[in-house]
Write a protein that holds these residues in place. Structure first.
Motif, mmCIF file in Angstrom:
data_model
loop_
_atom_site.group_PDB
_atom_site.id
_atom_site.type_symbol
_atom_site.label_atom_id
_atom_site.label_comp_id
_atom_site.label_asym_id
_atom_site.label_seq_id
_atom_site.Cartn_x
_atom_site.Cartn_y
_atom_site.Cartn_z
ATOM 1 N N LYS A 123 0.753 -1.255 -0.050
ATOM 2 C CA LYS A 123 -0.188 -0.098 0.075
ATOM 3 C C LYS A 123 0.982 1.217 -0.012
ATOM 4 O O LYS A 123 0.657 2.383 -0.721
ATOM 5 N N PHE A 124 1.945 1.180 0.897
ATOM 6 C CA PHE A 124 2.938 2.336 0.860
ATOM 7 C C PHE A 124 3.474 2.548 -0.629
ATOM 8 O O PHE A 124 3.754 3.828 -0.867
ATOM 9 N N MET A 125 3.811 1.607 -1.116
ATOM 10 C CA MET A 125 4.349 1.707 -2.529
ATOM 11 C C MET A 125 3.467 1.888 -3.620
ATOM 12 O O MET A 125 3.627 2.249 -4.645
ATOM 13 N N GLY A 126 1.902 2.141 -3.569
ATOM 14 C CA GLY A 126 0.978 2.059 -4.168
ATOM 15 C C GLY A 126 0.502 1.059 -5.081
ATOM 16 O O GLY A 126 -0.010 1.092 -6.230
ATOM 17 N N LYS A 127 1.277 -0.446 -4.874
ATOM 18 C CA LYS A 127 0.998 -1.262 -5.519
ATOM 19 C C LYS A 127 -0.139 -2.381 -5.115
ATOM 20 O O LYS A 127 -0.428 -3.365 -5.745
ATOM 21 N N TRP A 128 -0.869 -2.126 -3.950
ATOM 22 C CA TRP A 128 -1.762 -2.790 -3.471
ATOM 23 C C TRP A 128 -3.134 -2.145 -4.007
ATOM 24 O O TRP A 128 -3.686 -1.004 -3.961
ATOM 25 N N PRO A 129 -4.059 -3.070 -4.720
ATOM 26 C CA PRO A 129 -5.384 -2.628 -5.228
ATOM 27 C C PRO A 129 -6.147 -2.092 -3.894
ATOM 28 O O PRO A 129 -6.399 -2.485 -3.043
ATOM 29 N N LYS A 130 -6.669 -0.922 -4.257
ATOM 30 C CA LYS A 130 -7.527 -0.064 -3.379
ATOM 31 C C LYS A 130 -9.061 -0.903 -3.476
ATOM 32 O O LYS A 130 -9.672 -1.137 -4.294
ATOM 33 N N SER A 131 -9.478 -0.759 -2.085
ATOM 34 C CA SER A 131 -10.924 -1.183 -1.775
ATOM 35 C C SER A 131 -12.068 -0.522 -2.050
ATOM 36 O O SER A 131 -11.646 0.805 -2.526
ATOM 37 N N LYS A 132 -13.164 -0.595 -2.425
ATOM 38 C CA LYS A 132 -14.290 0.104 -2.981
ATOM 39 C C LYS A 132 -14.382 1.252 -1.670
ATOM 40 O O LYS A 132 -14.680 2.534 -1.991
ATOM 41 N N ARG A 133 -14.488 0.856 -0.585
ATOM 42 C CA ARG A 133 -14.488 1.883 0.653
ATOM 43 C C ARG A 133 -13.235 2.955 0.648
ATOM 44 O O ARG A 133 -13.448 3.851 0.620
ATOM 45 N N GLU A 134 -12.239 2.417 0.143
ATOM 46 C CA GLU A 134 -11.100 3.379 0.118
ATOM 47 C C GLU A 134 -11.005 4.237 -1.185
ATOM 48 O O GLU A 134 -11.039 5.655 -0.950
ATOM 49 N N LYS A 135 -11.610 3.833 -2.375
ATOM 50 C CA LYS A 135 -11.915 4.603 -3.125
ATOM 51 C C LYS A 135 -13.010 5.702 -3.136
ATOM 52 O O LYS A 135 -13.023 6.757 -3.429
ATOM 53 N N GLU A 136 -13.978 5.067 -2.321
ATOM 54 C CA GLU A 136 -15.142 6.298 -2.210
ATOM 55 C C GLU A 136 -14.677 7.414 -0.892
ATOM 56 O O GLU A 136 -14.947 8.446 -1.133
ATOM 57 N N LYS A 137 -13.758 6.935 -0.146
ATOM 58 C CA LYS A 137 -13.188 7.722 0.919
ATOM 59 C C LYS A 137 -12.368 8.639 0.102
ATOM 60 O O LYS A 137 -12.551 9.955 0.401
ATOM 61 N N GLU A 138 -11.520 8.375 -0.732
ATOM 62 C CA GLU A 138 -10.678 9.067 -1.620
ATOM 63 C C GLU A 138 -11.592 10.452 -2.302
ATOM 64 O O GLU A 138 -11.189 11.515 -2.513
ATOM 65 N N ARG A 139 -12.670 9.816 -2.785
ATOM 66 C CA ARG A 139 -13.542 10.618 -3.618
ATOM 67 C C ARG A 139 -14.367 11.799 -2.835
ATOM 68 O O ARG A 139 -14.159 12.949 -3.162
ATOM 69 N N VAL A 140 -14.719 11.177 -1.570
ATOM 70 C CA VAL A 140 -15.340 12.113 -0.702
ATOM 71 C C VAL A 140 -14.316 13.165 -0.254
ATOM 72 O O VAL A 140 -14.567 14.124 -0.234
ATOM 73 N N ASP A 141 -13.059 12.769 -0.079
ATOM 74 C CA ASP A 141 -12.015 13.803 0.628
ATOM 75 C C ASP A 141 -11.740 14.670 -0.691
ATOM 76 O O ASP A 141 -11.564 15.983 -0.232
ATOM 77 N N ARG A 142 -11.534 14.314 -1.683
ATOM 78 C CA ARG A 142 -11.560 15.246 -3.055
ATOM 79 C C ARG A 142 -12.349 16.208 -3.072
ATOM 80 O O ARG A 142 -12.286 17.344 -3.278
ATOM 81 N N LEU A 143 -13.881 15.820 -2.723
ATOM 82 C CA LEU A 143 -14.814 16.790 -2.778
ATOM 83 C C LEU A 143 -14.789 17.791 -1.499
ATOM 84 O O LEU A 143 -14.969 18.916 -2.022
ATOM 85 N N LYS A 144 -14.397 17.326 -0.736
ATOM 86 C CA LYS A 144 -14.344 18.050 0.612
ATOM 87 C C LYS A 144 -13.208 19.239 0.276
ATOM 88 O O LYS A 144 -13.598 20.250 0.591
ATOM 89 N N ASP A 145 -12.125 18.748 -0.243
ATOM 90 C CA ASP A 145 -10.936 19.972 -0.472
ATOM 91 C C ASP A 145 -11.621 20.737 -1.572
ATOM 92 O O ASP A 145 -11.304 21.987 -1.446
ATOM 93 N N HIS A 146 -12.354 20.249 -2.636
ATOM 94 C CA HIS A 146 -12.855 21.143 -3.483
ATOM 95 C C HIS A 146 -13.868 22.075 -2.922
ATOM 96 O O HIS A 146 -13.765 23.285 -3.294
ATOM 97 N N TYR A 147 -14.702 21.673 -2.228
ATOM 98 C CA TYR A 147 -15.744 22.462 -1.436
ATOM 99 C C TYR A 147 -15.123 23.437 -0.591
ATOM 100 O O TYR A 147 -15.181 24.862 -0.460
ATOM 101 N N TYR A 148 -13.966 23.086 0.241
ATOM 102 C CA TYR A 148 -13.366 23.971 1.118
ATOM 103 C C TYR A 148 -12.590 25.099 0.315
ATOM 104 O O TYR A 148 -12.507 26.335 0.752
ATOM 105 N N TYR A 149 -12.095 24.705 -0.526
ATOM 106 C CA TYR A 149 -11.421 25.515 -1.738
ATOM 107 C C TYR A 149 -12.125 26.799 -1.809
ATOM 108 O O TYR A 149 -11.936 28.004 -1.877
ATOM 109 N N TYR A 150 -13.438 26.427 -2.477
ATOM 110 C CA TYR A 150 -14.238 27.482 -2.996
ATOM 111 C C TYR A 150 -14.900 28.157 -1.934
ATOM 112 O O TYR A 150 -15.361 29.243 -1.979
ATOM 113 N N CYS A 151 -15.175 27.448 -0.823
ATOM 114 C CA CYS A 151 -15.837 28.192 0.329
ATOM 115 C C CYS A 151 -14.966 29.169 1.056
ATOM 116 O O CYS A 151 -15.358 30.228 1.388
ATOM 117 N N ASP A 152 -13.577 28.757 1.072
ATOM 118 C CA ASP A 152 -12.597 29.785 1.471
ATOM 119 C C ASP A 152 -12.345 30.837 0.636
ATOM 120 O O ASP A 152 -12.203 31.919 0.865
#
Length: 258
Positions: free
Chosen positions: A193-222
């Motif tokens: 996982k540290f080397m980025g060679k372990w396949p990501k689970s659906k939950r991890e992919k969804e968390k990353e998607r949500v985190d990207r959205l949060k960063d996106h929203y925070y940027y424009y809210c700021d």
């Protein structure tokens, strides 16, 4: 005078608003709340409804009364352009006449009688469901004991689980071997996982998607804090309107079947 009873309010539906009556409290008043279910109600109509309801409830329950009104977003009505106060006070004078005031009483004016006996109040509000202070305190103790038991259980469960696990490891070589391979597997997994060679689970992919959205929203809210505040205000107002609408529909449905 305060009774030893904690009354539940009585709610009734009208054409374009509903009312909630709360019996006599420790301040010596009953309270009546009107919630307007339509948008852009005329303030004079709201005032007339408050005065009408005050007379109705004072005849039913002749104790001092405070009446307030809220719009369908649960905001208190502001009558400062029309009345001296936003809250209507009502009571029966010594002659049994209903008195309504949108202003403080003057020194020479008769005030409401708030010195009422417990027996009188208990009899007057006998049609309201209630919980006694003793029952409320007893239930409070039970709830506290339940919370304490739950807390102790939470402390015990990890200890018990660890004890069982250690017992299995100690008494069963097979489980010890499996545990060893599991630890090796977790180490390899973390390394990949540290080397980025372990396949990501659906939950991890969804968390990353949500985190990207949060960063996106925070940027424009700021970038636009005023717009963000406006969005929050509009969202809260919308939720309040939906809550009032659902409560009004529920009351109308209950009246239809009753």
């Amino acid at each position: 005078m305060k009774t030893d009873r904690n009354y539940k309010p009585k709610t009734e539906s009208r054409d374009w608003y509903f009312v909630q009556y709360y019996p006599f409290n420790f301040e010596g008043f009953s309270t009546l709340q009107l919630t307007i279910t339509i948008g852009n109600a005329i303030k004079n109509d709201v005032i007339a409804a408050m005065e009408k309801e005050a007379e109705i409830w004072l005849r039913l329950y002749p104790v001092p009364l405070l009446v307030s009104a809220f719009d369908n977003a649960e905001n208190t009505y502001d009558f400062s352009e029309i009345k001296e106060r936003n809250i209507l006070m009502g009571f029966l004078n010594t002659g049994g006449k209903i008195c309504l005031y949108w202003r403080p009483l003057k020194k020479d004016e008769e005030g409401p009688n708030k010195d009422l006996s417990k027996d009188y109040l208990d009899n007057l509000f006998s049609d309201f469901p209630f919980t006694t202070d003793a029952k409320y305190n007893a239930d409070k103790k039970i709830r506290r004991h339940q919370i304490e038991k739950g807390y102790l259980l939470l402390l015990f469960v990890p200890f018990a689980a660890a004890l069982i696990y250690e017992s299995i490891i100690y008494f069963n070589r097979l489980f010890s071997l499996l545990a060893f391979f599991y630890i090796i597997f977790k180490i390899v997994q973390k390394a990949l996982k540290f080397m980025g060679k372990w396949p990501k689970s659906k939950r991890e992919k969804e968390k990353e998607r949500v985190d990207r959205l949060k960063d996106h929203y925070y940027y424009y809210c700021d970038k636009n804090p005023e717009g963000f505040k406006k969005l929050i205000s509009e969202t809260l107002e919308k939720e309040a309107r939906e809550k009032v609408k659902k409560e009004a529909e529920s009351l109308q449905k209950n009246n239809h079947f009753s």
